[in-house]
Design a protein around this motif. Sequence first.
Motif, short mmCIF file in Angstrom:
data_model
loop_
_atom_site.label_atom_id
_atom_site.label_comp_id
_atom_site.label_asym_id
_atom_site.label_seq_id
_atom_site.Cartn_x
_atom_site.Cartn_y
_atom_site.Cartn_z
N THR A 103 0.84 -1.19 0.00
CA THR A 103 0.00 0.00 0.00
C THR A 103 0.87 1.24 0.00
O THR A 103 1.98 1.26 0.55
N GLY A 104 0.36 2.28 -0.65
CA GLY A 104 1.06 3.56 -0.69
C GLY A 104 0.06 4.70 -0.59
O GLY A 104 -1.08 4.58 -1.05
N GLU A 105 0.50 5.80 0.02
CA GLU A 105 -0.38 6.96 0.18
C GLU A 105 0.40 8.23 -0.06
O GLU A 105 1.55 8.37 0.38
N GLN A 106 -0.20 9.15 -0.82
CA GLN A 106 0.40 10.46 -1.06
C GLN A 106 -0.63 11.54 -0.75
O GLN A 106 -1.83 11.35 -0.93
N LYS A 107 -0.14 12.69 -0.25
CA LYS A 107 -0.99 13.83 0.04
C LYS A 107 -0.44 15.05 -0.70
O LYS A 107 0.77 15.22 -0.82
N ARG A 162 -4.55 7.13 -2.54
CA ARG A 162 -4.12 5.83 -2.01
C ARG A 162 -4.13 4.79 -3.12
O ARG A 162 -5.07 4.74 -3.92
N VAL A 163 -3.09 3.98 -3.15
CA VAL A 163 -3.04 2.86 -4.09
C VAL A 163 -2.68 1.60 -3.32
O VAL A 163 -2.08 1.66 -2.24
N GLY A 182 -6.80 1.83 -7.30
CA GLY A 182 -6.77 3.18 -6.75
C GLY A 182 -8.04 3.88 -7.15
O GLY A 182 -8.57 3.65 -8.25
N ALA A 183 -8.56 4.78 -6.29
CA ALA A 183 -9.86 5.39 -6.56
C ALA A 183 -9.75 6.89 -6.76
O ALA A 183 -9.65 7.38 -7.88
N LEU A 186 -6.41 5.43 -16.15
CA LEU A 186 -6.87 6.56 -15.33
C LEU A 186 -7.50 6.05 -14.05
O LEU A 186 -7.98 4.91 -13.97
N THR A 187 -7.54 6.90 -13.03
CA THR A 187 -8.31 6.58 -11.83
C THR A 187 -9.78 6.85 -12.11
O THR A 187 -10.11 7.75 -12.91
#
Length: 583
Positions: free
Chosen positions: A422-426, A466-467, A484-485, A564-565
């Motif tokens: 899991t990965g998260e970016q802001k 989030r992916v 990813g959404a 694309l998301t």
Amino acid sequence: MYRQLVDSNDKAVQRGISRQELDPESRYYGGTIDPSTGIAWVNHTTGTPTDMCYWGAALANPDSIYYRDEELLNRLLLASEYVLHNQHTDGSISPGWTNYHSPPDTAFVVVGYAQLYQLLQQQDWEPMQPVLNNIRLFLERTIPVMLTGGCHTPNHRWVLCAALGFLHQLFDLEEAVQRAEQWLAEGMDITPDGEWTERSNGIYSAVSDIMLIHAARLLNRPELLEPVRLNLRMMVYLVHPTGEIVTDYSGRQDLGSVHDLSPYYLPYAILARLDGDSVFAGMADWAGESLKDPGVCSVNALVRLLLEPELQQARKVRNELPDHYEIILNGQFMREGYLEQMESAGHHGQISHSRMHTDFGAPVARIRSGLTSVTVMTEVPSFFALRHGDVRLLAVQLASYFNPGYVPMQQMTRLSSGYLLTGEQKKGYYSPIPADQLPDTAKTATSPWYLLPHQSRTVTHEQTFRVQTEVLQSENGWTLDLSGAEPEQIMMQLSFVFGAEGELSHGELLETDEGHYLWKGGALRYTCGEDWIELNGGELGHLAATVREAKLPDKCKVVLVNFLTPFHKTIHISLSPSLALKR
């Protein structure tokens, strides 16, 4: 192994002789020219001291065709004079790449030069004395910079400690021990599973290992061998079947490059003899097969074997090395707890001329089944890499336009048949600075951006992306299941980086201006020799050939999947039939 080293050293002697500058009018007179730059350097890799170690080992060894060769001795004397002439007045050297008047690069030379001095000093040969005098003078001149000099990177500390240990041994210098103790007081930067800070399996892990072996002996600190043992045990699981080191998650310049086991030969050989460890013995033999020459100045294996003749003896016991395993390295390491303490360190995440290496201790999974080798990793651009016989899938990387660049996976969880990553970016925006915190320049005709207290801005409209990726082992290969959404309509790009030596076939491919391929659909096969892997799951959801800040490697075959998301993307990777049956 010893005979092989003697022969390869004799060949290295000849190469060095052919590159020595013999024109007295040349600024490089006496030095050996680095063919890649045309300059004679005084460094431990491409420099004159490395050739001097080859020459010295040959002159001191009755098994060499150059044993006590007077012409070679004259060449060695010229080279030793060149090194002295190019030593700075403060005792340091400049290696030729960025680090000028560099204490750590000087330390690398000290470690190699000191061992060369010890070897030549053992020779009862009067004509050698002028060379010995020059080498000793160089080493003596380094004492001030070794006693006061600093470093850039974590491994530099252990190189400095080894150099200080040699200076203590040669000059009975108690101040050298005291300086080394200052470095050692910082503690060992290694996880319980054996990973050094820089995660540099191809280069700097081996550097830390051999330098701490020297420091342990020279400073009478046997406990310094414990982290070396940890790393050497870990490295058993970080080598592909071909002997290529796993560098896919390195924090240094060996990232994704091809490196072999040769730098580990001395650490494994020395610890195998010291501990009677049969696994280390097996790894030493495997590493020895990669040695094309004795090595650069600081780690010349033949010099060490001549100084420690017992290392020349064949190992009586060696274990078969594991070729079927699945292991998570650093899976139990409390990395988050250490990262939470960063704020209290007071450096605010800033370091000059180096990096924080906050990826230290991130989990890595290694799966080996005969001639198939897989790496699943976090905190680096690539999250998956695979070797299957001659096939090299060097990297699978996910990039996005959200925070333009690669999306690193930050967490790894073990599943019944694979791994969840899991990965998260802001990313947000920043409000006006409150009036009472504005500098006086804000009220003048010129208000430079860099004088504004940007830390006082509050965040607005922050978005979170989030992916997750499930990396699952299947009956005949692997499945990558990515999702990813939000936010919607983020352009995504999944890149598959293959070795340049293989061939792509089948699949619907569109070549980009950069020489990469957009994979529209159809089964895609990559073949190298008799081995192949086949991928399914191509898509051309947009036409962008690259993602900003996500640099794709040169000299590789790169296949891109665009979408694309929101997305739920599945890639199936099938492997050619069992290599064990074929071979």
